[in-house]
Write a protein that holds these residues in place. Structure first.
Motif, PDB file in Angstrom:
ATOM      1  N   SER A 136      -7.331  -5.470  96.101  1.00  0.00           N
ATOM      2  CA  SER A 136      -6.176  -4.814  96.711  1.00  0.00           C
ATOM      3  C   SER A 136      -5.733  -3.602  95.899  1.00  0.00           C
ATOM      4  CB  SER A 136      -5.006  -5.793  96.832  1.00  0.00           C
ATOM      5  OG  SER A 136      -4.517  -6.121  95.541  1.00  0.00           O
ATOM      6  N   ASN A 137      -5.048  -2.710  96.554  1.00  0.00           N
ATOM      7  CA  ASN A 137      -4.535  -1.510  95.890  1.00  0.00           C
ATOM      8  C   ASN A 137      -3.621  -1.878  94.722  1.00  0.00           C
ATOM      9  OD1 ASN A 137      -3.755   1.456  95.761  1.00  0.00           O
ATOM     10  ND2 ASN A 137      -1.773   0.529  96.197  1.00  0.00           N
ATOM     11  N   ALA A 138      -2.785  -2.892  94.915  1.00  0.00           N
ATOM     12  CA  ALA A 138      -1.849  -3.292  93.868  1.00  0.00           C
ATOM     13  C   ALA A 138      -2.580  -3.773  92.623  1.00  0.00           C
ATOM     14  CB  ALA A 138      -0.915  -4.378  94.382  1.00  0.00           C
ATOM     15  N   ASN A 139      -3.559  -4.664  92.805  1.00  0.00           N
ATOM     16  CA  ASN A 139      -4.256  -5.214  91.640  1.00  0.00           C
ATOM     17  C   ASN A 139      -5.065  -4.140  90.919  1.00  0.00           C
ATOM     18  OD1 ASN A 139      -4.983  -7.611  90.028  1.00  0.00           O
ATOM     19  ND2 ASN A 139      -7.048  -7.146  90.738  1.00  0.00           N
ATOM     20  N   VAL A 140      -5.753  -3.312  91.684  1.00  0.00           N
ATOM     21  CA  VAL A 140      -6.560  -2.249  91.080  1.00  0.00           C
ATOM     22  C   VAL A 140      -5.665  -1.288  90.296  1.00  0.00           C
ATOM     23  CG1 VAL A 140      -8.024  -0.257  91.563  1.00  0.00           C
ATOM     24  CG2 VAL A 140      -8.420  -2.418  92.776  1.00  0.00           C
ATOM     25  N   THR A 141      -4.548  -0.909  90.894  1.00  0.00           N
ATOM     26  CA  THR A 141      -3.644   0.041  90.244  1.00  0.00           C
ATOM     27  C   THR A 141      -3.019  -0.547  88.986  1.00  0.00           C
ATOM     28  OG1 THR A 141      -3.124   1.045  92.388  1.00  0.00           O
ATOM     29  CG2 THR A 141      -1.611   1.486  90.572  1.00  0.00           C
ATOM     30  N   LEU A 142      -2.519  -1.773  89.089  1.00  0.00           N
ATOM     31  CA  LEU A 142      -1.862  -2.406  87.949  1.00  0.00           C
ATOM     32  C   LEU A 142      -2.850  -2.635  86.809  1.00  0.00           C
ATOM     33  CD1 LEU A 142       0.389  -4.926  89.886  1.00  0.00           C
ATOM     34  CD2 LEU A 142       1.135  -2.885  88.664  1.00  0.00           C
ATOM     35  N   THR A 143      -4.065  -3.048  87.141  1.00  0.00           N
ATOM     36  CA  THR A 143      -5.083  -3.251  86.118  1.00  0.00           C
ATOM     37  C   THR A 143      -5.463  -1.926  85.464  1.00  0.00           C
ATOM     38  OG1 THR A 143      -5.969  -5.163  87.324  1.00  0.00           O
ATOM     39  CG2 THR A 143      -7.394  -4.148  85.672  1.00  0.00           C
ATOM     40  N   TYR A 144      -5.576  -0.886  86.276  1.00  0.00           N
ATOM     41  CA  TYR A 144      -5.917   0.436  85.743  1.00  0.00           C
ATOM     42  C   TYR A 144      -4.890   0.901  84.721  1.00  0.00           C
ATOM     43  CZ  TYR A 144      -6.678   5.496  85.556  1.00  0.00           C
ATOM     44  OH  TYR A 144      -6.887   6.776  85.122  1.00  0.00           O
ATOM     45  N   PHE A 145      -3.623   0.583  84.979  1.00  0.00           N
ATOM     46  CA  PHE A 145      -2.572   1.022  84.069  1.00  0.00           C
ATOM     47  C   PHE A 145      -2.316   0.028  82.940  1.00  0.00           C
ATOM     48  CE2 PHE A 145      -1.571   3.958  87.536  1.00  0.00           C
ATOM     49  CZ  PHE A 145      -1.344   5.111  86.817  1.00  0.00           C
ATOM     50  N   GLY A 146      -3.230  -0.943  82.747  1.00  0.00           N
ATOM     51  CA  GLY A 146      -3.194  -1.757  81.545  1.00  0.00           C
ATOM     52  C   GLY A 146      -2.615  -3.141  81.666  1.00  0.00           C
ATOM     53  N   SER A 147      -2.218  -3.572  82.853  1.00  0.00           N
ATOM     54  CA  SER A 147      -1.682  -4.914  82.999  1.00  0.00           C
ATOM     55  C   SER A 147      -2.826  -5.915  83.056  1.00  0.00           C
ATOM     56  CB  SER A 147      -0.843  -5.020  84.273  1.00  0.00           C
ATOM     57  OG  SER A 147      -0.352  -6.336  84.439  1.00  0.00           O
ATOM     58  N   THR A 148      -2.777  -6.929  82.186  1.00  0.00           N
ATOM     59  CA  THR A 148      -3.857  -7.922  82.118  1.00  0.00           C
ATOM     60  C   THR A 148      -3.259  -9.325  82.078  1.00  0.00           C
ATOM     61  OG1 THR A 148      -3.868  -7.658  79.701  1.00  0.00           O
ATOM     62  CG2 THR A 148      -5.514  -6.424  80.958  1.00  0.00           C
ATOM     63  N   PRO A 149      -2.758  -9.824  83.214  1.00  0.00           N
ATOM     64  CA  PRO A 149      -2.085 -11.128  83.211  1.00  0.00           C
ATOM     65  C   PRO A 149      -2.999 -12.296  82.905  1.00  0.00           C
ATOM     66  CG  PRO A 149      -2.434 -10.360  85.452  1.00  0.00           C
ATOM     67  CD  PRO A 149      -2.778  -9.214  84.546  1.00  0.00           C
ATOM     68  N   HIS A 150      -4.311 -12.134  83.075  1.00  0.00           N
ATOM     69  CA  HIS A 150      -5.231 -13.248  82.830  1.00  0.00           C
ATOM     70  C   HIS A 150      -5.736 -13.277  81.387  1.00  0.00           C
ATOM     71  CE1 HIS A 150      -5.165 -13.850  87.131  1.00  0.00           C
ATOM     72  NE2 HIS A 150      -5.528 -12.598  87.308  1.00  0.00           N
ATOM     73  N   LEU A 151      -5.312 -12.298  80.588  1.00  0.00           N
ATOM     74  CA  LEU A 151      -5.740 -12.236  79.200  1.00  0.00           C
ATOM     75  C   LEU A 151      -4.940 -13.229  78.365  1.00  0.00           C
ATOM     76  CD1 LEU A 151      -7.465 -10.736  77.052  1.00  0.00           C
ATOM     77  CD2 LEU A 151      -5.530  -9.183  76.751  1.00  0.00           C
TER      78      LEU A 151
END
Length: 327
Positions: A136-151
């Motif tokens: 999804s656009n949200a997950n791709v965008t948030l991950t691109y900007f450094g959010s890593t909730p599964h880390l």
């Protein structure tokens, strides 16, 4: 990332939840409040288990009502369906929650179901692949900007134990003054402290009296009362950039001490997450603190507050609360 993220569909909404909570919900109910066309608070509770539908619904609605500007809500049920029939998980609880939220003037716009194999609009036969959430656009965008909730942020084995323990200061006035000055200098500086400074601060955190002052001085808009600071009663909006830095520094301090001396820093990180409004992430750190030092008292007390549904005062104040950069 400071600009708003546009949520264009259900997959985007589901994708945003782990980024907002800091982890992937399992066997949970999540309520997202909405303020017009923007998202407000994100609330998670364990799945009802034996809780009566009305009791559970009223409790979760009470938590959601802390967002006084909320005009609507979204509900997401995380549940692994194991049966072969078409019964909906927690149907009575979902119905009761929808009724209670509507009575509280936060009507439910949509209920979604997420399992380990698919997601769907609750009450429908659709089975959408989980890949649509990942892509999804949200997950791709948030991950691109450094959010890593599964880390996994804290891993004792990766931090290692090949460091000598630190010795707590005696707690004299001179010790307190030095600890507070050092803590302030580190929070106001760029980069991370050198090993000697980090170990000195980690040692100060081992002394309960010094630790309390360091917690207090992380916040610059306080009235001097540790009790007020602890519960998030601030005189003005805190410097949240300083709070973010304190959390990052606390993690660095854990690297210079062995297991068994990391509880104060884990507690600081948990407390700061709670002030930001992330109770689930806060509880995670506080649980780790109580495991690092058996029943670490401050962590235990804060966990009791969270488990009773208490929200930090600052998180309930729209003018003072932490503004998530990701959404």
């Amino acid at each position: 990332m400071t600009e708003k993220l546009t949520i264009t569909g259900s997959a985007d909404l589901i994708a945003a939840v782990p980024h907002l909570l800091g982890n992937q919900p399992k066997e949970s109910f999540v309520v997202l409040t909405a303020r017009g066309n923007t998202l407000g608070a994100t609330l998670r509770m364990d799945a009802p288990a034996e809780a009566l539908p009305l009791d559970y619904a009223q409790m979760m609605t009470t938590y959601a009502a802390h967002d006084e500007k909320a005009t609507a809500t979204y509900v997401i049920v995380y549940n692994d369906e194991t049966g072969g029939d078409d019964t909906l998980p927690y149907a009575e609880h979902v119905a009761a929650l929808s009724t209670e939220l509507a009575m509280a003037r936060m009507p439910v716009r949509q209920v979604l179901l997420v399992t380990s194999t698919h997601w769907a609009t609750y009450g429908t036969a659709e089975k959408n692949p989980l890949d649509t959430i990942r892509d999804s656009n949200a997950n791709v965008t948030l991950t691109y900007f450094g959010s890593t909730p599964h880390l996994e942020v804290y891993n004792p084995e990766l931090l290692g134990n090949w460091v000598l323990p630190v010795k707590a200061p005696e707690g004299t006035f001179e010790d307190l003054e030095m600890a507070c000055l050092t803590w302030a200098a580190v929070l106001d500086a760029d980069g991370m402290p050198d090993t000697e400074t980090a170990r000195a601060l980690a040692a100060a955190f081992q002394h309960r009296h010094l630790r309390d002052y360091l917690f207090r001085d992380t916040i610059t808009t306080h009235n001097g009362s540790f009790g007020d600071v602890l519960t998030g009663k601030f005189t003005a909006r805190p410097d949240w950039d300083r709070v973010d830095r304190a959390e990052a520094v606390a993690f660095e301090l854990m690297k210079v001490v062995p297991a068994g001396q990391r509880a104060p820093m884990l507690t600081l990180m948990g407390w700061l997450q709670w002030l930001k409004g992330s109770g689930s992430q806060a509880d995670r750190y506080l649980k780790l603190a109580a495991e690092d030092v058996s029943d670490f008292r401050l962590a235990v007390l804060l966990r009791e507050l969270i488990n009773r549904g208490h929200i930090a005062d600052v998180a309930r104040d729209a003018e003072k609360s932490y503004k998530h950069r990701l959404i």
